[in-house]
Structures are given as C-alpha cells and as structure tokens.
Write a protein that holds these residues in place. Structure first.
Motif, PDB file in Angstrom:
ATOM      1  N   LEU A 127     105.840  28.086  21.778  1.00 43.94           N
ATOM      2  CA  LEU A 127     104.722  29.141  21.316  1.00 43.94           C
ATOM      3  C   LEU A 127     103.624  29.509  22.374  1.00 43.94           C
ATOM      4  CD1 LEU A 127     104.405  28.259  17.574  1.00 43.94           C
ATOM      5  CD2 LEU A 127     105.497  30.284  18.559  1.00 43.94           C
ATOM      6  N   ALA A 128     103.178  28.154  23.225  1.00 42.97           N
ATOM      7  CA  ALA A 128     102.051  28.199  23.850  1.00 42.97           C
ATOM      8  C   ALA A 128     102.350  28.701  25.486  1.00 42.97           C
ATOM      9  CB  ALA A 128     101.440  26.939  24.070  1.00 42.97           C
ATOM     10  N   THR A 129     103.671  28.595  25.908  1.00 40.79           N
ATOM     11  CA  THR A 129     104.290  28.749  27.229  1.00 40.79           C
ATOM     12  C   THR A 129     103.789  30.077  27.633  1.00 40.79           C
ATOM     13  OG1 THR A 129     105.715  26.862  26.922  1.00 40.79           O
ATOM     14  CG2 THR A 129     106.250  28.394  28.777  1.00 40.79           C
ATOM     15  N   PRO A 130     104.381  31.153  26.973  1.00 36.93           N
ATOM     16  CA  PRO A 130     103.998  32.507  27.557  1.00 36.93           C
ATOM     17  C   PRO A 130     102.462  32.650  28.069  1.00 36.93           C
ATOM     18  CG  PRO A 130     105.205  32.706  25.708  1.00 36.93           C
ATOM     19  CD  PRO A 130     104.819  31.166  25.747  1.00 36.93           C
ATOM     20  N   ALA A 131     101.432  32.108  27.359  1.00 34.63           N
ATOM     21  CA  ALA A 131     100.131  32.328  27.895  1.00 34.63           C
ATOM     22  C   ALA A 131      99.898  31.476  28.979  1.00 34.63           C
ATOM     23  CB  ALA A 131      99.221  32.032  26.731  1.00 34.63           C
ATOM     24  N   LEU A 132     100.472  30.382  29.125  1.00 40.83           N
ATOM     25  CA  LEU A 132     100.234  29.504  30.310  1.00 40.83           C
ATOM     26  C   LEU A 132     100.872  30.027  31.467  1.00 40.83           C
ATOM     27  CD1 LEU A 132     101.249  25.895  28.734  1.00 40.83           C
ATOM     28  CD2 LEU A 132      98.767  27.162  29.299  1.00 40.83           C
ATOM     29  N   VAL A 133     102.049  30.612  31.314  1.00 47.74           N
ATOM     30  CA  VAL A 133     102.583  31.550  32.236  1.00 47.74           C
ATOM     31  C   VAL A 133     101.787  32.653  32.990  1.00 47.74           C
ATOM     32  CG1 VAL A 133     104.681  32.859  33.107  1.00 47.74           C
ATOM     33  CG2 VAL A 133     105.140  30.795  31.891  1.00 47.74           C
ATOM     34  N   ASN A 134     101.315  33.362  31.998  1.00 47.72           N
ATOM     35  CA  ASN A 134     100.377  34.347  32.409  1.00 47.72           C
ATOM     36  C   ASN A 134      99.227  34.071  33.190  1.00 47.72           C
ATOM     37  OD1 ASN A 134     102.287  36.450  31.121  1.00 47.72           O
ATOM     38  ND2 ASN A 134     101.213  36.379  29.373  1.00 47.72           N
ATOM     39  N   ARG A 135      98.728  32.700  32.713  1.00 48.78           N
ATOM     40  CA  ARG A 135      97.665  32.227  33.584  1.00 48.78           C
ATOM     41  C   ARG A 135      97.750  31.680  34.795  1.00 48.78           C
ATOM     42  NH1 ARG A 135      92.279  31.486  32.269  1.00 48.78           N
ATOM     43  NH2 ARG A 135      91.271  29.473  32.962  1.00 48.78           N
ATOM     44  N   PHE A 136      98.892  30.777  34.721  1.00 49.50           N
ATOM     45  CA  PHE A 136      99.046  30.049  35.973  1.00 49.50           C
ATOM     46  C   PHE A 136     100.164  30.305  36.718  1.00 49.50           C
ATOM     47  CE2 PHE A 136      96.867  27.291  32.685  1.00 49.50           C
ATOM     48  CZ  PHE A 136      95.637  26.708  33.591  1.00 49.50           C
ATOM     49  N   GLY A 137     101.243  31.145  36.199  1.00 51.28           N
ATOM     50  CA  GLY A 137     102.500  31.175  37.100  1.00 51.28           C
ATOM     51  C   GLY A 137     103.645  30.696  36.920  1.00 51.28           C
ATOM     52  N   TYR A 138     104.820  31.026  37.319  1.00 54.14           N
ATOM     53  CA  TYR A 138     106.074  30.189  36.895  1.00 54.14           C
ATOM     54  C   TYR A 138     105.997  29.091  37.467  1.00 54.14           C
ATOM     55  CZ  TYR A 138     107.927  34.829  35.447  1.00 54.14           C
ATOM     56  OH  TYR A 138     108.348  36.017  34.821  1.00 54.14           O
ATOM     57  N   ARG A 139     105.722  28.784  38.803  1.00 50.74           N
ATOM     58  CA  ARG A 139     106.039  27.439  39.537  1.00 50.74           C
ATOM     59  C   ARG A 139     105.060  26.319  39.036  1.00 50.74           C
ATOM     60  NH1 ARG A 139     106.137  30.417  45.060  1.00 50.74           N
ATOM     61  NH2 ARG A 139     103.947  30.198  45.180  1.00 50.74           N
ATOM     62  N   ALA A 140     103.724  26.592  38.585  1.00 51.33           N
ATOM     63  CA  ALA A 140     102.971  25.502  38.095  1.00 51.33           C
ATOM     64  C   ALA A 140     103.551  25.159  36.858  1.00 51.33           C
ATOM     65  CB  ALA A 140     101.396  25.973  37.855  1.00 51.33           C
ATOM     66  N   VAL A 141     104.236  26.039  35.723  1.00 47.76           N
ATOM     67  CA  VAL A 141     104.471  25.683  34.486  1.00 47.76           C
ATOM     68  C   VAL A 141     105.677  25.049  34.754  1.00 47.76           C
ATOM     69  CG1 VAL A 141     105.001  26.458  32.147  1.00 47.76           C
ATOM     70  CG2 VAL A 141     103.094  27.563  33.562  1.00 47.76           C
ATOM     71  N   LEU A 142     106.590  25.100  35.394  1.00 50.76           N
ATOM     72  CA  LEU A 142     107.883  24.712  35.742  1.00 50.76           C
ATOM     73  C   LEU A 142     107.772  23.309  36.315  1.00 50.76           C
ATOM     74  CD1 LEU A 142     110.100  27.778  37.098  1.00 50.76           C
ATOM     75  CD2 LEU A 142     110.603  26.403  34.946  1.00 50.76           C
ATOM     76  N   ALA A 143     106.768  23.270  37.084  1.00 53.73           N
ATOM     77  CA  ALA A 143     106.327  21.924  37.950  1.00 53.73           C
ATOM     78  C   ALA A 143     106.156  20.931  36.642  1.00 53.73           C
ATOM     79  CB  ALA A 143     105.699  21.858  39.021  1.00 53.73           C
ATOM     80  N   VAL A 144     105.177  21.407  35.938  1.00 53.69           N
ATOM     81  CA  VAL A 144     104.482  20.621  34.841  1.00 53.69           C
ATOM     82  C   VAL A 144     105.801  20.171  33.936  1.00 53.69           C
ATOM     83  CG1 VAL A 144     102.841  20.178  33.025  1.00 53.69           C
ATOM     84  CG2 VAL A 144     102.247  21.260  35.293  1.00 53.69           C
TER      85      VAL A 144
END
Length: 414
Positions: A74-91
C-alpha cells in the motif's frame, strides 16, 4: 490494353525488441529476490517450530510476513514517486536479504516474527517497485508477452526454491538455507545501479484510493483476487485433502499446476497483445472455477490432477490478462499503483483462501469445501464480464491515461 500496376500494401512495421539490456538486467534481479523469498518461505515455518513454541509458531511467522507485505504494498507507490525505482528496490533487497542472515541467531519466537516482519516489508518494496519498473521497460505493443516472460522468470525460483528450502533444512541445516537466501537477495542489489532511476514518468499519477474507486482497475483486481483464493487453498490444503491418495498424487498435482499456469500465462500474453486482454479475463475466471470444482472428488487421483491442471491454466490466463489490462488503463505515472493493487489482490486472495478454507473444510469435509469454493468463485463473473470487449482507456487517449476535460459517455460500471 493498359494494365494498372498492382500496388503492394506496405509491410507492417517491425515489432519493437522485447529483450533489451535493462530488461535482461531486471531478470537477474527478479531471480535473486524470488530465490531468497521462496527458499525461506518453505523453510521458516519448520524453523519456527524448533524453538518449542508449537505448530502455531509456523502460522505466526508466515502471518507476520504477509502482514507487512500487504502494508508495504500500500505504501510503495508513494515511496517510488518520491525516491524513484532504484532507491526503493535497493532498500527492498536489503530488507529481504540482511534479516535472513540473522534469522538463526536466536530461536526465540519474537526474534523470528521480527525478522519476518522486516522481510515482508522488503518483499513488498521489491515486487511493487520492480513490477512498475518492469512495465516501463516493456514496449506497449508487446506488454502481454513481456509480462508473461517476466512471470516465467519469476516462477522458476518458486518451482525450485520451495522444495529446495525444505530439503536443505533437513539435510544441511537452517543456517545454510538462511545464508543462501540472504546472499541471493543482497547480490541482486548489484543490479540496481544499471536500472533506470527516478525519471519523471509521463501522465497523471493515480493514487491507491482513486484506483480502488475506478472500475476499470478495481474489476480486474477483484477477479484476480478471487482466482488467487483457490491458489492459496491448493498450496496449503491439497496435500492434506488427498493424503489418502498417496504422496505421488500430491507431487504430480503440485508440479502440474504451476506448469499449466506458466504455459497459459505466456500464451495469454501473446494472444492479448494481438486481440486485447479484456476478452481473456472471463475465460480465466471460468477455467479457474471449473478446475476448483473438478478437485472436489479428492479421493480420485485423476480428478485431482485434471482439476489442478485446468485451474492452473485459468490462473495463468487470469494473471496475465488482469495485469496487462490494468496497465493499459493508466499512464506510466500510474504503473506503481497498478503493481501495488495487483500484488495486493494476489496476496490478499491467497491469504483469505488459506485462512477461510480450513474452518470450511472442518465443517463440510474437503470434497464439499472444494465444490463450494468453486461455486463461490463464479460470483465474480459479473465483474469479469464487464471487462470483456472493452477498449482500454489508454488506447483511446494514446496511452496518456484518463483526460479530465474530454467529454465522453460515462462508464456504466464505475
């Protein structure tokens, strides 16, 4: 006599390449994360019972994993919009891998549950951000086929790692399983720098609340969740339901189902690219329901194997058609939300199936429980029928998603 020279029709433009460098790199990432997840998915429940907490600890560990998976989706789309694909995937990769290395440091139940909570969050980041990124790397003209290929790549670890996790735990210990699972996820972090970064996706973003209120996204998600209910039941209860038929029946059935799913998902992707995915949603649901009904004679090995084969084909068609259809109905800026909603439908459906089928079977017996489940799945026919033959909004607007100021007839099924 004058003859009119024949005018040859222009050759159709070549189809865009599917297997690009970034997509192949994404495949490596998918293999690493999926291997990590499935190795421990089958091994952790057994490890949880070694601490003296009883069989309930296995359910608690898996429940914790799924709880944070759903919350993270539920939270990931907002995180992707804010930080981008690479950062969210790495975390996500780090949260999936590092806790796995620490799992065997203690046999206390609170420690295992905490590890599972972290890994569930990492898995959510991985599948949602990764799914949205994958959709952006596939040409729109070949989206169905491309998603099918990605599904095959992600499905291979489930076929291999699920039984391998249990085998390794029994023969070389849980420490090895956790180490291999942790390293597989962390190694996938090395692929992240080669993937596209935070580039601004074209179109209007779609929030999760808006997606749930939009019929064109909600309907396919509901249909897929209904089929996933039966998938959760098969994985959890089929070995118990057909125990009298012998372990061979179980082994064959659990091989036939994912094999049929994989083949059907690929065929559905190719067909959907040529004729549209909307016409496949209803057949996928119907085959899934019929396959579940066919499993009702649990004492017959033939009925069980045929049933899981039919279900597997329907489930593969439903997987590909619903996801492809949902992606066509948003702009690229909405891919993250579609990925989250589809994965949420998958996990919620499997969780509901696994949780509800046990009490149902206890009251009716396994044959009636399978029959009632198959019949209940048919209640989603109305949702599936409403999408049959519809023209995706993104194709009417050139892939830019909904346009606020364009007047058109209202959707009769919002």
């Amino acid at each position: 006599m004058t003859t009119t020279p024949e005018v040859s029709s222009p050759a159709p433009p070549p189809r865009p390449a599917l297997l690009t460098g970034p997509l192949l790199l994404r495949f490596v990432s998918v293999l690493g994360a999926s291997t990590s997840f499935y190795l421990l998915l089958s091994a952790v429940p057994g490890y949880a019972t070694t601490g003296g907490a009883g069989d309930g600890a296995a359910g608690l560990a898996t429940g914790a994993l799924m709880l944070t998976t759903v919350a993270g989706e539920l939270a990931t789309p907002a995180l992707v919009n804010r930080f981008g694909y690479r950062a969210v995937l790495a975390v996500g990769r780090v949260l999936l891998g590092a806790p796995a290395l620490a799992l065997t440091a203690s046999r206390e139940l609170w420690w295992m549950v905490g590890i599972c909570l972290l890994r569930g969050l990492g898995f959510a980041f991985t599948v949602v951000a990764g799914g949205a990124l994958t959709a952006s790397l596939i040409p729109a003209e070949r989206r169905g086929e491309g998603l099918a290929v990605v599904g095959i790549v992600g499905g291979v670890p489930s076929l291999v790692a699920l039984p391998l996790g249990v085998w390794l735990a029994a023969h070389v210990g849980y420490g090895v399983v956790c180490t291999v699972g942790g390293v597989a996820a962390l190694a996938a972090v090395l692929t992240v720098p080669g993937l596209p970064g935070r580039g601004k996706a074209p179109g209007r973003p779609v929030g999760m609340y808006e997606a749930l209120r939009t019929g064109g996204l909600r309907r396919p998600a509901v249909v897929f969740a209904v089929t996933a209910v039966a998938a959760g039941i098969i994985v959890t209860f089929l070995p118990l339901a057909v125990a009298a038929s012998g372990s061979t029946t179980v082994a064959v059935a659990l091989f036939v189902q994912p094999t049929a799913t994989t083949v059907a998902r690929w065929l559905a992707g190719r067909r959907g690219d040529r004729r549209g995915a909307g016409g496949l949603v209803l057949p996928g649901l119907l085959l899934s329901a019929v396959g579940t009904l066919l499993m009702a004679p649990t004492g017959s090995s033939v009925a069980v194997v045929v049933g899981v084969g039919v279900f597997g084909a329907g489930f593969g068609i439903a997987q590909n058609s619903t996801l492809t259809l949902m992606y066509t109905r948003v702009s690229a800026a909405g891919y993250g939300t579609v990925s989250a909603l589809w994965n949420l439908a998958y996990d919620a459906g499997m969780g509901i199936g696994a949780a509800a089928f046990g009490p149902l079977a206890a009251g009716t017996g396994y044959p009636w429980a399978f029959a009632l489940t198959g019949a209940a799945m048919l209640t989603a026919v109305v949702q599936a029928r409403d999408d049959t033959g519809r023209t995706p909004p993104s194709r009417r607007t050139g892939g830019a998603g909904p346009r606020r100021h364009r007047r058109r007839a209202p959707d009769p099924h919002p």
